[in-house]
Design a protein around this motif. Structure first.
Motif, short mmCIF file in Angstrom:
data_model
loop_
_atom_site.label_atom_id
_atom_site.label_comp_id
_atom_site.label_asym_id
_atom_site.label_seq_id
_atom_site.Cartn_x
_atom_site.Cartn_y
_atom_site.Cartn_z
N PRO A 258 -77.23 15.01 36.71
CA PRO A 258 -77.38 16.09 35.77
C PRO A 258 -76.34 17.30 36.10
CG PRO A 258 -79.41 16.00 37.00
CD PRO A 258 -78.47 14.87 37.45
N SER A 259 -75.80 17.42 37.07
CA SER A 259 -74.24 18.21 37.30
C SER A 259 -73.13 17.54 38.19
CB SER A 259 -74.84 19.64 37.85
OG SER A 259 -75.48 19.15 39.16
N GLY A 260 -72.97 16.22 38.05
CA GLY A 260 -72.12 15.36 38.93
C GLY A 260 -72.56 15.54 40.21
N LEU A 261 -71.83 15.04 41.09
CA LEU A 261 -72.17 14.88 42.62
C LEU A 261 -71.35 15.79 43.35
CD1 LEU A 261 -72.06 10.85 42.67
CD2 LEU A 261 -74.14 12.29 42.57
N MET A 262 -72.13 16.51 44.32
CA MET A 262 -71.54 17.48 45.15
C MET A 262 -70.98 16.66 46.35
SD MET A 262 -71.74 20.06 43.56
CE MET A 262 -70.88 21.31 44.54
N VAL A 263 -69.67 17.02 46.97
CA VAL A 263 -69.30 16.26 48.03
C VAL A 263 -69.04 17.08 49.26
CG1 VAL A 263 -67.47 14.68 48.89
CG2 VAL A 263 -68.12 14.68 46.39
N THR A 264 -69.67 16.87 50.51
CA THR A 264 -69.52 17.67 51.48
C THR A 264 -68.16 17.66 51.94
OG1 THR A 264 -70.04 16.11 53.20
CG2 THR A 264 -71.98 17.08 52.04
N PRO A 265 -67.91 18.81 52.96
CA PRO A 265 -66.62 18.97 53.41
C PRO A 265 -66.32 17.75 54.62
CG PRO A 265 -67.47 21.14 53.17
CD PRO A 265 -68.64 20.26 52.86
N ALA A 266 -67.20 17.39 55.14
CA ALA A 266 -67.28 16.29 56.18
C ALA A 266 -66.80 14.93 55.30
CB ALA A 266 -68.51 16.05 57.05
N MET A 267 -67.38 14.71 54.16
CA MET A 267 -67.02 13.52 53.63
C MET A 267 -65.69 13.46 52.88
SD MET A 267 -68.63 10.77 52.12
CE MET A 267 -70.13 11.02 52.08
N ILE A 268 -65.08 14.61 52.59
CA ILE A 268 -63.76 14.86 52.21
C ILE A 268 -62.78 14.85 53.42
CG2 ILE A 268 -61.99 16.28 50.97
CD1 ILE A 268 -64.44 17.52 49.70
N SER A 269 -63.10 15.52 54.51
CA SER A 269 -62.04 15.46 55.67
C SER A 269 -62.20 14.19 56.52
CB SER A 269 -62.38 16.61 56.34
OG SER A 269 -63.67 16.60 56.94
N PHE A 270 -63.20 13.59 56.27
CA PHE A 270 -63.38 12.37 57.41
C PHE A 270 -63.48 11.03 56.66
CE2 PHE A 270 -65.66 9.69 60.77
CZ PHE A 270 -64.67 9.50 61.36
N ASP A 271 -64.88 10.93 56.07
CA ASP A 271 -65.28 9.42 55.74
C ASP A 271 -64.52 8.86 54.58
OD1 ASP A 271 -67.78 9.60 57.41
OD2 ASP A 271 -68.04 11.39 56.43
N ILE A 272 -64.00 9.72 53.44
CA ILE A 272 -63.42 9.20 52.54
C ILE A 272 -62.05 8.64 53.05
CG2 ILE A 272 -62.30 9.53 50.27
CD1 ILE A 272 -64.67 11.01 49.42
N PRO A 273 -61.21 9.55 53.94
CA PRO A 273 -59.91 9.38 54.50
C PRO A 273 -60.00 7.87 55.31
CG PRO A 273 -60.17 11.54 54.75
CD PRO A 273 -61.45 11.00 54.13
N VAL A 274 -61.35 7.70 56.12
CA VAL A 274 -61.61 6.50 56.67
C VAL A 274 -61.65 5.19 55.94
CG1 VAL A 274 -63.20 5.33 58.03
CG2 VAL A 274 -62.63 7.67 58.70
N MET A 275 -62.30 5.52 54.99
CA MET A 275 -62.44 4.28 53.73
C MET A 275 -61.17 4.07 53.10
SD MET A 275 -64.37 4.31 50.11
CE MET A 275 -63.09 5.45 49.36
N LEU A 276 -60.19 4.92 52.79
CA LEU A 276 -58.76 4.77 52.40
C LEU A 276 -58.02 4.15 53.55
CD1 LEU A 276 -56.67 5.05 50.65
CD2 LEU A 276 -56.16 7.50 51.23
N ALA A 277 -58.15 4.63 54.75
CA ALA A 277 -57.39 3.86 55.75
C ALA A 277 -57.64 2.62 56.20
CB ALA A 277 -57.55 4.91 57.10
N VAL A 278 -59.05 2.24 56.01
CA VAL A 278 -59.57 0.76 56.10
C VAL A 278 -59.04 -0.08 55.05
CG1 VAL A 278 -61.72 -0.63 55.99
CG2 VAL A 278 -61.57 1.54 57.23
#
Length: 356
Positions: A258-278
Motif C-alpha cells: 500500500p505504501s511501499g516497504l519501510m526499511v529499518t536503520p539496522a537493515m540499512i546500516s548492517f544487514d544489507i551491507p552484509v548482503m553486499l559484502a557477501v
C-alpha cells in the motif's frame, strides 16, 4: 496452532515450489528454451517462489520487516550456507558466463538496493525500477537463447507434443501456485506468532527462520546438482535466485504494498551491507581458477554461522556481543580480505603468464 501453521506452511511452500519448477521447466523445454536459460530463469526463479509468496503476503499485511528480512536473509543464506555446504560436498565449477556477467550483476544489484533504501524505504517507484530491471534481465536471457535457438529447437522436436503432457504440466504449475499462496500465508502467520512469543523483532525472524525456510528449495537443488556432478548448476541456481530476489521479490513486494516497504536503520546500516559484502566476496572466490574449493566452502559456511551468532547476541543484548564484534571486524574480516586479494593477484598473474 502457531507451530502447526508454521510447519504446514513450510511444507506447502516446498511442495508447491517443486511442482512449479517441474511443470514450468517442462513447458519451457517444449517451447524450445535452452537449458542454460531454463537454469537461470525457471529453476532459479522457481526455487525463489517461496520468497516471492512470503514477501508479497507480508507486504500486503504491512509487515515490512518480514518482507525485507526474508529477501536479504535469503540472499545471505544462499551464498554463505548453500554455496559453502555444496562446495564442501564437492568443489564447484563456476561457468565463465557467471563470472563475466551474472555474478557482477548480483553485486551491482546489491549495491543499487543499498542506495535505494538510504531514505528509509523502498517506495513504489523503487519497486517499479526493480521490476523493470527484471524484465530487462529476462529479455537479455531470451536474446541469448535466440542465439542458440536452432540447437534448442532441435532438442525440443524430439519431445512428444501430445495435449495430455501439456495439460499435466499446466496443472502442476497451477497446483504449485495454489500451494505457495496457502503456504506463504500460514508461514507468515506462524512466524509473527513466534516473534511475539519470543520477543524477537519481525526483521530478525525474517532474516533467520523464514529466510532459511524459504531457501530450502535452493538447498535441495544445489546439493543434488553438486552430488550429480552438475556443479555449474549449483552455482547458477544460487546466483539466479539472488538476482530474482532483488529484482522480482522486492520489486513486486514494494510495488504492490500500500505504501511501499519501510526499511529499518539496522537493515540499512548492517544487514544489507552484509548482503553486499557477501556478494562482493563471490567475485574473487569464483575468479580463482573458476572453482570454489572445499576450504572456500568451509570459509563461507563459517561466516554464516558467525552472522547468525551475531544476530542472536544482538537480539539478546549479550555481554559477549562487543568482544565478538571486535574479533570479527579487526581480525577475521581483514584476514579474509587479505587472503582473497592475494589469491586474486596470483590468479591474475597466472592468466597473464598463460596469455603470453
Amino acid at each position: 496452532m502457531s507451530y502447526i501453521a508454521f510447519l504446514a506452511g513450510l511444507c506447502f511452500l516446498l511442495v508447491g515450489a517443486e511442482m512449479l519448477v517441474r511443470g514450468a521447466s517442462r513447458l519451457a523445454a517444449r517451447l524450445g528454451v535452452s537449458p542454460l536459460v531454463i537454469g537461470l530463469t525457471v529453476v532459479a526463479f522457481g526455487t525463489s517462489s517461496p520468497e516471492l509468496a512470503v514477501s508479497i503476503k507480508a507486504a500486503f499485511a504491512d509487515q515490512a520487516g518480514i518482507a525485507m528480512g526474508n529477501v536479504v536473509g535469503s540472499n545471505i543464506f544462499n551464498i554463505l550456507f548453500i554455496l559453502g555446504l555444496s562446495a564442501m560436498v564437492t568443489p564447484l565449477l563456476v561457468a565463465q558466463q557467471l563470472i563475466r556477467f551474472d555474478i557482477p550483476l548480483m553485486v551491482a544489484l546489491s549495491a543499487a538496493l543499498l542506495l535505494l533504501v538510504l531514505d528509509g524505504q523502498l517506495s513504489r517507484l523503487d519497486g517499479f525500477l526493480l521490476a523493470a530491471g527484471l524484465v530487462a534481465y529476462l529479455a537479455f536471457l531470451l536474446y541469448q537463447n535466440a542465439r542458440s535457438r536452432a540447437q534448442a529447437a532441435a532438442g525440443s522436436d524430439s519431445l512428444p507434443s501430445d495435449s495430455n503432457a501439456w495439460g499435466i504440466n499446466l496443472l502442476l504449475v497451477a497446483a504449485g501456485l495454489v500451494l505457495l499462496v496457502l503456504g506463504s500465508r500460514w508461514l507468515v502467520e506462524g512466524a509473527v506468532a513466534f516473534a511475539s512469543f519470543l520477543g524477537v523483532s519481525e526483521q530478525v525472524i525474517g532474516l533467520t527462520i523464514i529466510a532459511a525456510g524459504t531457501s530450502l528449495p535452493e538447498v535441495v537443488t544445489s546439493l543434488i546438482a553438486a552430488l550429480r556432478g552438475e556443479r555449474d548448476i549449483a552455482v547458477g541456481n544460487v546466483v539466479g535466485s539472488n538476482v530474482f530476489n532483488i529484482l522480482g521479490v522486492l520489486g513486486l513486494s514494494s510495488l504492490l504494498a500500500p505504501s511501499g516497504l519501510m526499511v529499518t536503520p539496522a537493515m540499512i546500516s548492517f544487514d544489507i551491507p552484509v548482503m553486499l559484502a557477501v556478494a562482493v566476496a563471490c567475485l574473487p572466490i569464483c575468479f580463482t581458477g573458476g572453482i570454489i574449493n572445499r576450504w572456500e566452502g568451509a570459509l563461507l559456511l563459517g561466516y554464516y554461522v558467525a552472522y547468525t551468532l551475531y544476530l542472536i547476541l544482538a537480539t539478546a543484548q549479550h555481554d559477549a556481543l562487543a568482544g565478538f564484534t571486535g574479533v570479527m571486524m579487526y581480525f577475521v574480516l581483514p584476514l579474509t580480505a587479505l587472503t582473497l586479494a592475494v589469491l586474486s593477484l596470483q590468479e591474475q598473474k597466472r592468466r597473464s603468464g598463460r596469455a603470453r
